[in-house]
Design a protein around this motif. Structure first.
Motif, PDB file in Angstrom:
ATOM      1  N   VAL A   1       0.727  -1.106   0.011  1.00 34.87           N
ATOM      2  CA  VAL A   1       0.035  -0.102  -0.037  1.00 34.87           C
ATOM      3  C   VAL A   1       0.622   1.254  -0.050  1.00 34.87           C
ATOM      4  O   VAL A   1       0.739   2.207  -0.802  1.00 34.87           O
ATOM      5  CB  VAL A   1      -0.925  -0.026   0.902  1.00 34.87           C
TER       6      VAL A   1
ATOM      7  N   LEU B   1       3.797   1.868  -1.006  1.00 35.46           N
ATOM      8  CA  LEU B   1       4.394   2.016  -2.187  1.00 35.46           C
ATOM      9  C   LEU B   1       3.482   2.601  -3.396  1.00 35.46           C
ATOM     10  O   LEU B   1       3.751   3.453  -3.826  1.00 35.46           O
ATOM     11  CB  LEU B   1       5.239   0.631  -2.777  1.00 35.46           C
ATOM     12  N   LEU B   2       2.379   2.062  -3.223  1.00 36.22           N
ATOM     13  CA  LEU B   2       1.455   2.286  -4.258  1.00 36.22           C
ATOM     14  C   LEU B   2       0.764   3.463  -3.994  1.00 36.22           C
ATOM     15  O   LEU B   2       0.878   4.494  -5.235  1.00 36.22           O
ATOM     16  CB  LEU B   2       0.155   1.428  -4.191  1.00 36.22           C
ATOM     17  N   VAL B   3       0.759   3.945  -2.783  1.00 36.34           N
ATOM     18  CA  VAL B   3       0.384   5.384  -2.499  1.00 36.34           C
ATOM     19  C   VAL B   3       1.417   6.518  -2.743  1.00 36.34           C
ATOM     20  O   VAL B   3       1.162   7.470  -3.671  1.00 36.34           O
ATOM     21  CB  VAL B   3      -0.248   5.575  -1.055  1.00 36.34           C
TER      22      VAL B   3
ATOM     23  N   GLY C   1       3.962   6.012  -4.826  1.00 35.03           N
ATOM     24  CA  GLY C   1       4.346   5.981  -6.296  1.00 35.03           C
ATOM     25  C   GLY C   1       3.107   6.697  -7.007  1.00 35.03           C
ATOM     26  O   GLY C   1       3.493   7.473  -8.162  1.00 35.03           O
ATOM     27  N   GLY C   2       1.793   6.343  -6.817  1.00 33.50           N
ATOM     28  CA  GLY C   2       1.055   6.904  -7.396  1.00 33.50           C
ATOM     29  C   GLY C   2       0.828   8.353  -7.373  1.00 33.50           C
ATOM     30  O   GLY C   2       0.633   9.275  -8.404  1.00 33.50           O
ATOM     31  N   ALA C   3       0.758   8.863  -6.205  1.00 34.86           N
ATOM     32  CA  ALA C   3       1.114  10.326  -5.862  1.00 34.86           C
ATOM     33  C   ALA C   3       2.272  11.045  -6.629  1.00 34.86           C
ATOM     34  O   ALA C   3       1.992  12.207  -7.162  1.00 34.86           O
ATOM     35  CB  ALA C   3       1.151  10.812  -4.345  1.00 34.86           C
TER      36      ALA C   3
ATOM     37  N   ARG D   1       3.887  10.048  -9.266  1.00 37.48           N
ATOM     38  CA  ARG D   1       3.580   9.883 -10.771  1.00 37.48           C
ATOM     39  C   ARG D   1       2.356  11.014 -11.109  1.00 37.48           C
ATOM     40  O   ARG D   1       2.619  11.524 -12.240  1.00 37.48           O
ATOM     41  CB  ARG D   1       3.205   8.433 -11.307  1.00 37.48           C
ATOM     42  N   GLY D   2       1.375  11.197 -10.304  1.00 40.83           N
ATOM     43  CA  GLY D   2       0.632  12.325 -10.558  1.00 40.83           C
ATOM     44  C   GLY D   2       1.057  13.671 -10.562  1.00 40.83           C
ATOM     45  O   GLY D   2       0.785  14.659 -11.099  1.00 40.83           O
TER      46      GLY D   2
ATOM     47  N   GLN E   1      -0.392   1.966  -9.617  1.00 40.24           N
ATOM     48  CA  GLN E   1       0.148   3.500  -9.495  1.00 40.24           C
ATOM     49  C   GLN E   1      -0.174   4.345 -10.586  1.00 40.24           C
ATOM     50  O   GLN E   1      -0.579   5.696 -10.401  1.00 40.24           O
ATOM     51  CB  GLN E   1       1.793   3.317  -9.348  1.00 40.24           C
TER      52      GLN E   1
ATOM     53  N   ALA F   1      -2.271   7.853 -10.077  1.00 38.18           N
ATOM     54  CA  ALA F   1      -1.632   9.153 -10.608  1.00 38.18           C
ATOM     55  C   ALA F   1      -2.818   9.869 -11.426  1.00 38.18           C
ATOM     56  O   ALA F   1      -2.797  11.041 -11.199  1.00 38.18           O
ATOM     57  CB  ALA F   1      -0.688   8.694 -11.610  1.00 38.18           C
TER      58      ALA F   1
ATOM     59  N   TYR G   1      -5.515  10.966  -9.462  1.00 40.88           N
ATOM     60  CA  TYR G   1      -4.725  12.343  -8.252  1.00 40.88           C
ATOM     61  C   TYR G   1      -4.858  13.487  -9.172  1.00 40.88           C
ATOM     62  O   TYR G   1      -5.181  14.659  -8.628  1.00 40.88           O
ATOM     63  CB  TYR G   1      -3.202  12.070  -8.022  1.00 40.88           C
TER      64      TYR G   1
END
Lengths: 216, 177
Positions: free
Chosen positions: A22, A24-26, A28-30, A32-33, B44, B48, B51
């Motif tokens: 979790v 890592l996903l959060v 990494g997603g943030a 990347r976003g 991810q 993203a 986000y």
């Protein structure tokens, strides 16, 4: 218990026993976003109003004014560097990608990857399948990574309307999820003009790609 | 509220959402792909994109459903990229799960089902995962995958038959293991 019930139970048993990373996903997603957002901000500052200009060109195209209009950027727009090919410009470049197109590349400053900039500077076609071939070559596919310079709605596809030089027939290809990885197979070799539309038609650009005749 | 406060508030809201949904999204991605690294990448990418549109997503009735749709779209895009190079396989290996992050017990059970899913056409696999893991009905599955309800029904029947043939009696044993 019938097979469908068993399958439901088995899927739960399989999925619920994994421990998703979790954090890592959060993170990494943030991250990347956030990178996407920064790219969008830079784009907005550098090329404000480009979308409207691109739309005008696209409308002109739709009205049948031809690819000359599409391949000639308005004076206020960035022009791809290098010598434009008279036959099928703009040229394929191999220098460093634009900063906003570098995400995900391990050494983007090194260059070497063939790419073509849209005539409006809003999208890049990274030609992993260079040279593109029709029909598809035996030793490589027509893989193209599309990178747009600004944010787009992920729910909307990238629509490619391709017209071969000297013809009028439109070949449409649709790439789900908008700009991103794709295989773009076109029916015959030649110079193809691509009219690109994404983000629900709010963003448009165009470029030309050469498809060579595949070796027998 | 200053601009930076707004950003901080937005990030906080997104992070709460992401922390709550990344697990379910990952499990779906894991079943869709059978590949740990790809599942991570899909989630991810999904987060993203959520986000980027968070202010709009946060106002939706069901942000989780939106995120699931983004995930399925991302998987569909990936699937199309790989369509010429990736074929259903009888190879039992499940790629990429790092040591220690794999399911704690009974890996044979997981391999059995994932192997069976891996032998399916990837669209058929998506249909089964959405219907039997996400518990979506035919219409919702059809909407997510961009196909007709009739096509989903046809694919469901075919995929179930193939999965039953591939797994044989193994699936019968799953709940008891």
């Amino acid at each position: 218990m019938d097979f469908e019930q068993q399958l439901t139970v088995a899927m739960r048993a399989t999925a619920e026993r994994v421990s998703p990373p979790v954090e890592l996903l959060v993170r990494g997603g943030a991250e990347r976003g956030a990178r996407m957002r920064r790219r969008r901000s830079r784009y907005a500052m550098a090329f404000g109003g480009a979308v409207g200009a691109a739309a005008v060109v696209a409308v002109a195209l739709a009205a049948g004014l031809g690819r000359t209009a599409a391949s000639t950027p308005p004076a206020s727009q960035p022009t791809p560097t290098g010598s434009a090919s008279v036959a099928c410009g703009p040229p394929v470049r191999t220098d460093a990608l634009p900063v906003w197109a570098q995400a995900g590349f391990s050494n983007p400053q090194a260059g070497g990857v063939p790419w073509v900039m849209g005539s409006q500077g809003d999208i890049v076609a990274v030609l992993f399948g260079h040279p593109l071939s029709a029909p598809e070559a035996k030793d490589h596919s027509n893989k193209i990574l599309w990178v747009a310079s600004s944010e787009q709605d992920p729910m909307q596809p990238l629509v490619v309307d391709a017209v071969k030089d000297g013809t009028t027939q439109v070949v449409r290809r649709t790439i789900a999820n908008g700009p991103g990885p794709s295989y773009l197979d076109l029916p015959t070799p030649g110079c193809w003009h691509l009219d690109l539309s994404w983000d629900g038609g709010k963003q448009r650009d165009s470029l030309n790609l050469v498809y060579v005749k595949a070796a027998p | 509220m200053t601009g930076s406060d707004q950003v901080a508030s937005m990030d906080e809201g997104f992070e709460s959402f992401a922390a709550a949904r990344s697990g379910p999204l990952f499990r779906t991605a894991w079943l869709l792909t059978g590949d740990w690294q790809l599942a991570e990448d899909l989630v991810q990418e999904t987060l993203a994109r959520v986000y980027l549109s968070w202010r709009r997503v946060a106002r939706m009735d069901n942000p989780a459903a939106y995120a699931r749709r983004v995930l399925v779209n991302a998987h569909t895009s990936y699937r199309r990229v790989r369509r010429n190079s990736e074929q259903p396989t009888a190879d039992l290996a499940v790629r990429g799960a790092p040591n220690g992050a794999r399911p704690a017990d009974d890996p044979d059970v997981r391999l059995t089902l994932l192997d069976g899913l891996g032998r399916l056409d990837r669209t058929d696999r998506s249909v089964l995962v959405l219907r039997y893991w996400e518990d979506l009905d035919v219409n919702a599955t059809a909407d997510l995958l961009g196909m007709s309800a009739a096509n989903v029904r046809t694919r469901s029947v075919r995929a179930l038959a193939r999965l039953r043939a591939a797994l044989g009696a193994d699936l019968d044993d799953l709940p008891a293991r």
